[in-house]
Structure formats: C-alpha cells, structure tokens
Design an enzyme around this catalytic site. Structure first.
Site, PDB file in Angstrom:
ATOM      1  N   GLU A 212      -5.111  -2.621  -4.692  1.00 30.47           N
ATOM      2  CA  GLU A 212      -4.283  -2.743  -3.512  1.00 30.47           C
ATOM      3  C   GLU A 212      -5.269  -2.284  -2.209  1.00 30.47           C
ATOM      4  O   GLU A 212      -4.556  -1.419  -1.392  1.00 30.47           O
ATOM      5  CB  GLU A 212      -2.889  -2.043  -3.391  1.00 30.47           C
TER       6      GLU A 212
ATOM      7  N   ARG B 132       0.660  -1.055  -0.029  1.00 35.13           N
ATOM      8  CA  ARG B 132       0.067  -0.151   0.161  1.00 35.13           C
ATOM      9  C   ARG B 132       0.901   1.192   0.012  1.00 35.13           C
ATOM     10  O   ARG B 132       0.468   2.328  -0.630  1.00 35.13           O
ATOM     11  CB  ARG B 132      -0.865  -0.044   1.326  1.00 35.13           C
TER      12      ARG B 132
HETATM   13  C1  LIG Z   1      -6.402  -2.382 -13.323  1.00 31.41           C
HETATM   14  C2  LIG Z   1      -6.451  -3.366 -12.333  1.00 31.41           C
HETATM   15  C3  LIG Z   1      -5.514  -4.270 -11.880  1.00 31.41           C
HETATM   16  C4  LIG Z   1      -5.616  -5.031 -10.853  1.00 31.41           C
HETATM   17  N1  LIG Z   1      -4.503  -5.877 -10.448  1.00 31.41           N
HETATM   18  C5  LIG Z   1      -4.874  -7.111  -9.615  1.00 31.41           C
HETATM   19  C6  LIG Z   1      -3.710  -7.919  -9.372  1.00 31.41           C
HETATM   20  O1  LIG Z   1      -2.568  -7.920 -10.075  1.00 31.41           O
HETATM   21  N2  LIG Z   1      -3.959  -8.935  -8.637  1.00 31.41           N
HETATM   22  C7  LIG Z   1      -5.077  -8.946  -7.772  1.00 31.41           C
HETATM   23  O2  LIG Z   1      -5.568  -9.961  -7.216  1.00 31.41           O
HETATM   24  N3  LIG Z   1      -6.216  -7.901  -8.141  1.00 31.41           N
HETATM   25  C8  LIG Z   1      -5.999  -7.021  -8.922  1.00 31.41           C
HETATM   26  N4  LIG Z   1      -7.008  -5.884  -9.039  1.00 31.41           N
HETATM   27  C9  LIG Z   1      -8.147  -6.240  -8.365  1.00 31.41           C
HETATM   28  C10 LIG Z   1      -8.456  -4.984  -7.244  1.00 31.41           C
HETATM   29  O3  LIG Z   1      -7.472  -5.214  -6.201  1.00 31.41           O
HETATM   30  C11 LIG Z   1      -9.889  -4.967  -6.949  1.00 31.41           C
HETATM   31  O4  LIG Z   1     -10.402  -4.326  -7.874  1.00 31.41           O
HETATM   32  C12 LIG Z   1     -10.075  -4.134  -5.589  1.00 31.41           C
HETATM   33  O5  LIG Z   1      -9.673  -4.917  -4.560  1.00 31.41           O
HETATM   34  C13 LIG Z   1     -11.601  -3.990  -5.372  1.00 31.41           C
HETATM   35  O6  LIG Z   1     -12.331  -4.891  -5.405  1.00 31.41           O
HETATM   36  P1  LIG Z   1     -13.715  -5.202  -6.518  1.00 31.41           P
HETATM   37  O7  LIG Z   1     -13.054  -4.641  -7.854  1.00 31.41           O
HETATM   38  O8  LIG Z   1     -14.291  -6.565  -6.291  1.00 31.41           O
HETATM   39  O9  LIG Z   1     -14.718  -4.158  -5.666  1.00 31.41           O
HETATM   40  P2  LIG Z   1     -15.931  -4.201  -4.283  1.00 31.41           P
HETATM   41  O10 LIG Z   1     -14.898  -5.028  -3.445  1.00 31.41           O
HETATM   42  O11 LIG Z   1     -16.710  -5.073  -4.957  1.00 31.41           O
HETATM   43  O12 LIG Z   1     -16.032  -2.890  -4.168  1.00 31.41           O
HETATM   44  C14 LIG Z   1     -16.966  -2.084  -4.454  1.00 31.41           C
HETATM   45  C15 LIG Z   1     -17.176  -0.951  -3.770  1.00 31.41           C
HETATM   46  O13 LIG Z   1     -17.712  -1.124  -2.465  1.00 31.41           O
HETATM   47  C16 LIG Z   1     -16.794  -0.640  -1.571  1.00 31.41           C
HETATM   48  N5  LIG Z   1     -16.629  -1.565  -0.368  1.00 31.41           N
HETATM   49  C17 LIG Z   1     -16.221  -2.807  -0.359  1.00 31.41           C
HETATM   50  N6  LIG Z   1     -16.331  -3.477   0.829  1.00 31.41           N
HETATM   51  C18 LIG Z   1     -16.600  -2.302   1.649  1.00 31.41           C
HETATM   52  C19 LIG Z   1     -16.844  -2.173   2.897  1.00 31.41           C
HETATM   53  N7  LIG Z   1     -16.638  -3.267   3.779  1.00 31.41           N
HETATM   54  N8  LIG Z   1     -17.440  -1.192   3.473  1.00 31.41           N
HETATM   55  C20 LIG Z   1     -17.414  -0.007   2.875  1.00 31.41           C
HETATM   56  N9  LIG Z   1     -17.142  -0.087   1.408  1.00 31.41           N
HETATM   57  C21 LIG Z   1     -16.872  -1.097   0.891  1.00 31.41           C
HETATM   58  C22 LIG Z   1     -15.619  -0.357  -2.245  1.00 31.41           C
HETATM   59  O14 LIG Z   1     -14.440   0.492  -1.587  1.00 31.41           O
HETATM   60  C23 LIG Z   1     -15.673   0.027  -3.790  1.00 31.41           C
HETATM   61  O15 LIG Z   1     -16.019   1.288  -3.673  1.00 31.41           O
HETATM   62  C24 LIG Z   1      -6.844  -5.129 -10.234  1.00 31.41           C
HETATM   63  C25 LIG Z   1      -8.034  -4.246 -10.376  1.00 31.41           C
HETATM   64  C26 LIG Z   1      -7.914  -3.344 -11.481  1.00 31.41           C
HETATM   65  C27 LIG Z   1      -8.967  -2.530 -11.919  1.00 31.41           C
END
Ligand SMILES: Cc1cc2nc3c(=O)[nH]c(=O)nc-3n(C[C@H](O)[C@H](O)[C@H](O)COP(=O)(O)OP(=O)(O)OC[C@H]3O[C@@H](n4cnc5c(N)ncnc54)[C@H](O)[C@@H]3O)c2cc1C
Length: 575
Positions: free
Chosen positions: A381, A259
C-alpha cells in the site's frame, strides 16, 4: 464499443458511520472470535506451515460476524461504516493476526475500485454479491515491473467482439497479489486503448490462473500469489465505470483511505507486541528484580514506543474523523499516518523482541512472529519511501504556497492550548512548528526542494510533529474530564496520557531539531559556525528545550506500567 472520453468518478466518502454501541458490538464479536478461533498456538502453527486459514476467514465474512459488510454501503446490505469505525476495527484485527487482517484488507481493497468508480448497475451487481455471499476479493495491480510505479504496468486489455458481443481480452502477469489463489472475485488493472482501467474478473474464467504462491518472511497466514492472464475474455460491462482510462484515478482515490487502514495495522501489531513485552517484563526476574524495575529497559524499550503508538493512534483517529466529516483531498494525511504508524509499529515490535531477550528470537514466542509480520506494513500500500515523498513534497508545497500559514496556525493553536492546559506538552510543539516554517523557507532559498533526501527528512519531522500534536490534543481533551472521569477510563488516565503526550512532544522536538540542523548543515547551506549561531525560530536551544523533564515523565510512567495498560484507548466522553 465503449466510449473512451475522460470522466472523474465521485470522490471517496466512506459510510455514515456506526453508532458507539454497534461499533463496540463489532469489536467484541471480533475479539471473541479471536479468543475462540485464533489462539496463539494455532497462529504459530499457521505461521510455521505458511497456511492460510481459509475457512476461518470465510467465517469472518459469514452471518455470525459479517466483517466485510463494514466496507459496503447499506443499499447493498452493508453496514456503511465510517473511516473511524474501519480504522478501529483494523487495529483490533491486526492485534489478532496481521496475516488474517491482510486477507480482509485485500477484500476491502479489491472492492474499492467498484465502490469508487463503478456504474450504478455494476455496483448493484457486484457489491450485492460480495455482501450476500461473503466473497473473498483480490486487488490485482502490482506487476514484476510495476510496483511503486503503478503506471508502468504492462498487462493489456484489448477490445474485441466475440459472437457479436463486445468484450476485452486481458493478458499479462501480476505478482504479490493477496488472496491471489483463493479469491472468488478480482479487480485487475490492465492497459486498455484509453489507458489503465480496472476489470472485474471472476475465479475460473478461462485463461485466468493463479500462479506461484509466495513463501514469505511474515504474514505467513495470508495467501500471496502471482496471477497469469492468458487471453482472458471478459464482457465489456466488466470494465469498472464503463469508461477506459479511469484506473489510476480510481487507485489514487483508494490510496488516501487504504493507507489509513494499513497505518492502523502497523499500530495494532505494535500495540500487541508491546502489551506482550510489558506482561513479560512484569514477570521476568533478572538480578533479583523484574525487568520492569530496570529504568534503562523501560525508558529504552517500552515507554518511548508506547508514547509513539499512542501518538500514531491519535493521528489515525484524527484523519479518520476528518474523512467522516466529509473532508476530501487527505492523501498527504493518509501518507503521514501510514509512514508514522507503520514505522512506529516495526520499532515497537523490535523492542518487544529485545525485552524478551533470547526468547524473543525463538519461534515459540509470539513477538518473534509479530516482528516479522509487521514488517510488511512499511512495504505494501505504498512503501515508506513513497509515503515520505507524498508527505514531504505535499507539505513542502502547502507551506510554500501558503507562506507557512498551515504551521503558523498550528503553532498558534498549540500556544493557546498550552496556556489553557500546560500539562500536555503543547508549548513544545509550538516551537517545533515554527522551526519547520523557518526551515522550509531557508531550504527553498537554497533550492533544496530538488533533493529527495531533503524531502524525506522533512517527512520524518512532519510526521513526528503532527502525530505528537494529535496526541497532545487528545490528552488535553482528557484533562478536561479529569474531575469527572467516565467509568470506561482507568484511574489516573488523564495524568498518564498527559505524560505520554509530553514525552512524544519531546521526541518530536528532538526529531525536528535533528532534521533542521541535519538538512542545513548536511547540504552545506549553512557552515558549522552559522548553525551554531542560528537564532530565532531555529535557535537550537529553543528546540531542545522541548525535551525538558522527559526523563522524569518516563520515571512517572514506569511506575504505572506495573498495574496499568498505558496502551489503552478508553472512550472519550462526547462534548
Ligand atoms: C505480502 C505482500 C502482499 C501484497 N499484496 C498486494 C495486493 O494484494 N495487490 C497488489 O496489487 N499488490 C500487492 N503487493 C505489492 C506491494 O504493494 C508492492 O510490493 C509495493 O508497492 C512495492 O513495490 P515493489 O515490491 O515492486 O518495490 P519497488 O517499487 O521496486 O521498490 C523497491 C525500493 O525502491 C524504493 N522506491 C521506489 N520508488 C522510489 C522513488 N520514487 N523514490 C525513492 N525510493 C523509491 C521503494 O520504497 C523500495 O524501498 C503486496 C506485496 C507483498 C510483499
């Protein structure tokens, strides 16, 4: 078969660190590489075509630069870089291009479960290969149903015996994986009988297929793809650490550190965008004067962002030095750094677009791309909301368990610093720290800790306060050298960074004030009359007094923008 009892792997402690000369050499060779291989024209082309410059990234991992060696220990041929080295390089890399930086981050991230959790034999085997061959690595954690909540993963790892050999059969789907369709090696999180565990999977293993390549809003020069796992057989010694169920702990250990890297990414992109905006404002003439001579523009779209970015950098550097000094359990600090620096980077890039007017909205202008690129840093992240949860709840607990000690001590430090060095805004931060102690005590009494929005708001005030404190400390360190400035420092630097620190302390004071009154009034904990009648540490006047003279500080700094780089980071002389 493999044991399933719980074992904790050794805490993450980064390398011994590079000496200043080596770090400068790495930075210079990276910038030289950027000038030569990644000119703006090519970056705009890669963006337009959504093309991953694989050969160039492999060149970065080649013998000329060997950037990947920063992340690896000496015993496998790495450079054993410290957190401060990696954060400084990450900022420079992000200022080159966030898409390329993200590919490098993914290789570091994918390597980390091995670094923090593998057996010595596994480290010898895999880390040596990564070092010697400059492998591209991918970190396979996120799934369609498991993003922020990693623990909800559904990919499975079933222990089986094949031809008398213990193996695991992996099945499932990963999404949004950086380097997903170009990596040579993957660390993949899957649920084994003993719990979520990381497995090393090599490119080309039968049943392991990169899936759809994502079309993205930004960082279009990075490769992001799905991963399909259809009965992928891996030998049992590909289980990282050799014990099932360590995956989430290994991922958590990695978070505290990565992070910080992403914080440096948000910072690097924001700094690049603001530097381009200042250069544009120096040239662009409207109404017979340059944009730089328009107070409204400099005081709205440049200086507050420059001060915030300097505060973000100071905070990232402070946390990195604490990691290098061997301090552990810095997850809250990692979240504060990521939250503050990435949000600051996004706001700075958005303001840079605005400085360019209509041109900022045109793809030909880099700030348009940077604005789209930097947006990812508040998502991957750990999203900003997850980091608000970690930072807000973490400090809430610390302040309650410690009866406010953490910020009482901070206030005392700021009072002493303010007496020693009155020009860096320390006295303002004393008031903000004490107000936060009083707010948390009131909020606890009113049982507001259960409200996530309250925790999120606390995180907003906490990150503004602690970043401003880091910049104030840095400005005070420069003030101590104002009589004998090192050659590396631009003329007038101590006065410039002191004015930036005052500006940021003023912003922190306003943010703390808006959170204090927002939470206490917004939750009906206090009636409007009671809010107006607040006194002592929560006295509104006490907090807002911290903005005293901030317009004058901006006037002073605006005069410097014409010739000076207020986003510079000259080396502070040691001692
Ligand atoms: C370009 C890109 C590269 C990436 N590279 C990697 C990689 O190399 N390896 C890997 O493993 N992942 C990777 N990721 C995945 C990334 O880490 C996830 O997209 C991120 O962790 C968010 O998860 P999600 O997209 O499922 O969103 P969700 O988890 O579905 O979140 C959706 C919304 O809800 C909010 N939210 C979720 N939980 C809570 C809570 N408890 N309280 C309040 N708000 C909440 C979030 O902040 C967000 O605003 C990548 C993503 C992108 C877009």
């Amino acid at each position: 078969m493999v044991a399933t009892k719980a074992v904790t792997s050794e805490p993450v402690h980064r390398g011994a660190g590079l000496d200043q000369e080596t770090r400068s050499l790495v930075l210079e060779s990276l910038r030289e590489f950027g000038r030569r291989e990644l000119p703006d024209e090519l970056l705009l082309e890669l963006d337009a075509e959504e093309r991953f410059p694989e050969a160039l990234v492999r060149q970065l991992f080649g013998p000329e630069i060997g950037l990947h060696l920063l992340f690896l220990p000496e015993e496998v041929g790495g450079m054993d870089a410290g957190a401060i080295d990696i954060c400084t390089v990450s900022e420079a890399l992000a200022a080159l291009d966030l898409g390329v930086a993200t590919s490098v981050l993914a290789t570091a991230l994918g390597t980390d479960p091995i670094l923090v959790g593998a057996t010595p034999e596994q480290k010898e085997r895999w880390l040596t290969r990564i070092a010697d061959e400059g492998l591209l690595v991918a970190y396979g954690v996120t799934e369609p149903g498991a993003g922020s909540n990693v623990a909800a993963l559904r990919s499975k790892a079933e222990p089986v015996t094949v031809d008398g050999r213990p193996c695991y059969r992996l099945s499932g789907r990963k999404c949004f994986i950086t380097n997903g369709s170009v990596a040579d090696l993957y660390t993949v999180l899957a649920r084994a009988p003993g719990g979520p565990s990381f497995f090393v999977v090599e490119k080309g293993t039968p049943g392991f297929n990169p899936g759809r390549k994502e079309e993205k809003h930004g960082i279009r020069a990075s490769n992001t793809a799905e991963l399909e796992l259809e009965d992928v057989l891996v030998p049992a010694d590909h289980l990282v650490g050799g014990v099932e169920g360590q995956g989430l702990a290994q991922a958590a250990m990695v978070f505290g550190y990565t992070r910080l890297m992403v914080a440096a990414f948000g910072l690097g992109a924001g700094v690049d965008a603001q530097r381009r905006a200042v250069a544009y404002a120096r040239e662009r003439v409207q109404f017979d004067t340059t944009l730089l001579q328009k107070q409204g523009l400099t005081h709205k779209l440049l200086l507050p962002h420059i001060a915030r970015l300097q505060a973000a950098r100071a905070y990232v550097q402070e946390v990195a030095r604490r990691i290098d000094a061997g301090e552990e359990e810095l997850q809250v600090e990692g979240s504060i750094a990521k939250l503050f620096a990435t949000e600051a980077g996004c706001q700075a890039a958005d303001a840079a677009v605005q400085v360019h007017g209509g041109y900022g909205y045109i793809r030909e202008y880099m700030v348009e791309k940077i604005r789209r690129d930097v947006r990812i840093t508040t998502i991957y992240e750990g999203t900003s909301e997850i980091n608000q949860e970690v930072a807000g709840r973490g400090r809430w607990r610390q302040l309650l368990i410690g009866k406010g000690k953490l910020y009482e001590e901070l206030a005392a430090q700021m009072r002493a610093l303010g007496e020693r060095c009155p020009s860096v805004g320390a006295a303002r931060l004393e008031a903000s720290a004490l107000a936060m102690v009083a707010l948390v005590q009131r909020a606890r009494k009113a049982r507001l800790g259960r409200q996530q929005h309250v925790i999120f708001e606390l995180a907003r005030a906490i990150s503004a306060l602690e970043a401003a404190v880091a910049l104030t400390r840095k400005a005070a360190a420069w003030a101590a050298h104002s009589d004998h400035l090192p050659d590396t420092a631009p003329e007038g630097w101590p006065a410039d960074i002191a004015a930036l620190a005052r500006l940021q302390a003023a912003e922190a004071g306003s943010t703390v004030a808006s959170v204090v009154f927002g939470v206490l009034a917004g939750t009906h904990t206090l009636s409007p009359e009671e809010v107006i009648g607040l006194d002592g540490r929560l006295h509104p006047g006490r907090l807002l007094a911290s903005t005293h003279g901030s317009f004058l500080d901006m006037d002073q700094l605006a005069g410097r923008l014409a010739t000076e780089d207020l986003l510079a980071d000259p080396l502070l002389p040691v001692g």
